[in-house]
Scaffold this motif. Structure first.
Motif, mmCIF file in Angstrom:
data_model
loop_
_atom_site.group_PDB
_atom_site.id
_atom_site.type_symbol
_atom_site.label_atom_id
_atom_site.label_comp_id
_atom_site.label_asym_id
_atom_site.label_seq_id
_atom_site.Cartn_x
_atom_site.Cartn_y
_atom_site.Cartn_z
ATOM 1 N N GLY A 419 -7.700 105.830 90.095
ATOM 2 C CA GLY A 419 -8.331 107.067 90.545
ATOM 3 C C GLY A 419 -9.601 106.817 91.336
ATOM 4 N N PHE A 420 -9.983 105.558 91.512
ATOM 5 C CA PHE A 420 -11.115 105.226 92.381
ATOM 6 C C PHE A 420 -10.733 103.974 93.169
ATOM 7 C CE2 PHE A 420 -11.918 103.559 88.066
ATOM 8 C CZ PHE A 420 -12.031 102.196 88.308
ATOM 9 N N ASP A 421 -11.394 103.762 94.315
ATOM 10 C CA ASP A 421 -11.029 102.601 95.122
ATOM 11 C C ASP A 421 -12.157 101.575 95.227
ATOM 12 O OD1 ASP A 421 -12.747 103.902 96.782
ATOM 13 O OD2 ASP A 421 -11.276 104.315 98.368
ATOM 14 N N ILE A 422 -13.254 101.859 94.529
ATOM 15 C CA ILE A 422 -14.360 100.889 94.562
ATOM 16 C C ILE A 422 -15.148 100.957 93.256
ATOM 17 C CG2 ILE A 422 -16.094 102.436 95.601
ATOM 18 C CD1 ILE A 422 -16.688 99.858 97.449
ATOM 19 N N ILE A 423 -15.604 99.779 92.824
ATOM 20 C CA ILE A 423 -16.521 99.748 91.681
ATOM 21 C C ILE A 423 -17.902 99.459 92.235
ATOM 22 C CG2 ILE A 423 -17.156 98.523 89.569
ATOM 23 C CD1 ILE A 423 -14.196 97.876 89.160
#
Length: 424
Positions: A419-423
RNA sequence: GGAGAGAUGGCAGAGUGGUCGAAUGCGGCGGUCUCGAAAACCGUUGUUCGCCUUCCGGCGAACCGGGGGUUCGAAUCCCCCUCUCUCCGCCA
């Protein structure tokens, strides 16, 4: 374990093959063969005496019925000496049986003919590689610093709760774990594997079935109060599903996939290369297990290798596949492929999967057999398993390889899961 | 944790000291019938070890949850263990 028939029939062959694993088998085999021949001799004798006893007992039965008490008593007299002799023979047989079994289980599995001789990692054969090793590694930060920077995996907290090697995954770190597990399971399902959720503690029989017991109990956590072992891999419970089972040939290959936490004591294996996620006491792994027809097990092995290769490719990780040499292979394996992924900050390869064919070695311990349609005889199946995949080092590689100024990029196949593409 | 009941072949389920590897039913396999199928009918139907056999197979032994005991003889009687079920207690 090897079958006694093979040991009887192919002694020289076994001795030669086991040299590839740097194992001197001759002495053990000689002892086994001596025990085997006395075992068979004693059994023939006791079988014959039992037959005699059975005959006399029946006779006594009919004499009693006919009211011939005296004759029956006379017949009873005859049984005493036979009975005594049977007792003394079986007293001899039990230790012989035990000794023989104890010797046989000391023999490792025979390596497949394609296995190269060798003593360690340097002698493994590179089969192929894929992906692109990132160049910017001069400034790359190792994952044990990245996890602190982004506060996604907490070793200190794990030490507080349990001890070293039991990390706590937090926030996006936890979500990434869950995403990887789901991704691996879904890919497995697409490849025809049935998902199972097995117990993560097993009994002694299961530990024996897959070869962890005896001898390797020091590597497993032992719940002594109930005599259970925490599984070091899902291979143990999933393969043991088929312990004492006779399958129909048309059911093969049986393909199961399981996610479980894995527990390893890793006694004595801590050192310079085990920082961070490289070696843990508890870690997550998705395992694939196949039960295959002996004629087709190497096709299954190829399929499994291709499956795992697909996983690391989809994650865009640079990888290489090694065929392990005799000296680096496990006791139970006939042929093993290791998968390694490149770690950009550590600048070395990390093992993330081990895919093996055990042929009938585990099956003989498990007593897992199959029957061809219309066939009277049972034969041992072949068992195979592989990590698809083990998480911690995959996470380490993703963190290190995908690090950018603005954060850690999530591989695109995982984004629907995270659900996200970057930390960041 | 307490009390009771139980564990028999792929499944269900008889069998309480001899002829029981185990009735019967279901399932499976083969056949008869049929254009084919179903039904019906007939036959067959576990595993392991040992010995013999060129193959087919034959003979013997063991196995009725596991281990030990009683007896000439144990699925059946006795002891121990494991597991399952029911009720009570506790509880996610």
């Amino acid at each position: 374990m090897l079958t006694i028939n093979l040991i009887r029939e192919k002694k020289e062959f076994i001795i030669e093959r086991l040299k590839v694993k740097n194992f001197e088998a001759e002495e053990i085999i000689n002892r086994i063969l001596v025990l085997d021949s006395s075992r068979r001799e004693i059994q023939s004798k006791t079988d014959w005496m039992h037959a005699e006893m059975n005959r006399i007992s029946k006779e006594i039965g009919s004499l009693m019925k006919a009211g011939k008490r005296d004759e029956a008593d006379a017949a009873k007299e005859k049984t005493y000496s036979i009975k005594e002799e049977i007792k003394s023979l079986s007293d001899k047989l039990i230790p012989i049986d035990n000794d023989m079994k104890n010797e046989i289980i000391r023999l490792p599995n025979l390596p497949h003919e394609s296995v190269a001789p060798g003593h360690g990692a340097d002698d493994n054969v590179k089969v192929r590689e894929g992906g692109i090793i990132p160049l910017s590694s001069e400034t790359a930060i190792p994952h044990w610093d990245l996890i602190k920077k982004y506060d996604i995996i907490d070793f200190e907290l794990g030490i507080k709760l349990t001890g070293a090697g039991f990390p706590v995954y937090k926030g996006k770190g936890a979500k990434l774990q869950r995403a990887l597990i789901s991704f691996f399971l879904d890919e497995g399902e697409k490849a025809g594997y049935r998902e199972v959720i097995p117990p993560i503690m097993v009994n002694e029989e299961s530990g024996f079935g897959t070869g962890q017991l005896p001898d390797k109990e020091g590597q497993m956590y032992h719940v002594t109060i109930d005599n259970f072992y925490l599984i070091p891999t899902a291979e143990v419970p999933v393969t043991n599903i088929y312990r004492d089972v006779i399958l129909n040939a048309d059911m093969l290959p049986v393909k199961n996939i399981a996610y479980t936490p894995c527990f390893r004591r890793e006694a004595g294996s801590w050192g310079a290369h085990v920082r961070g996620l490289n070696r843990l006491h508890q870690f997550d792994k998705v395992e694939i297990v196949q039960i295959a027809h002996p004629d087709h097990s190497y096709k299954s092995l190829d399929n499994m290798v291709n499956h795992v290769e697909g996983l690391v490719s989809k994650l865009d990780l640079p990888y290489r596949i090694l065929r392990l040499c005799g000296g680096d292979m496990s006791f139970t394996s006939a042929l093993t492929y290791d998968f390694e992924v490149w770690s950009a900050a550590q600048k070395r390869w990390l093992e993330v999967s081990s895919v093996s064919n055990f042929e009938s070695f585990q099956a003989n311990r498990l007593k897992c057999r199959f029957k061809d349609k219309g066939d009277k005889q049972t034969r041992l199946v072949h068992t195979l398993n592989g990590s698809a995949l083990a998480l911690p080092r995959i996470v380490a590689a993703i963190l290190e390889n995908n690090q950018t100024e603005s954060g850690i990029k999530i591989p695109s196949v995982l984004v629907p899961y995270t659900g996200f593409d970057i930390i960041n």
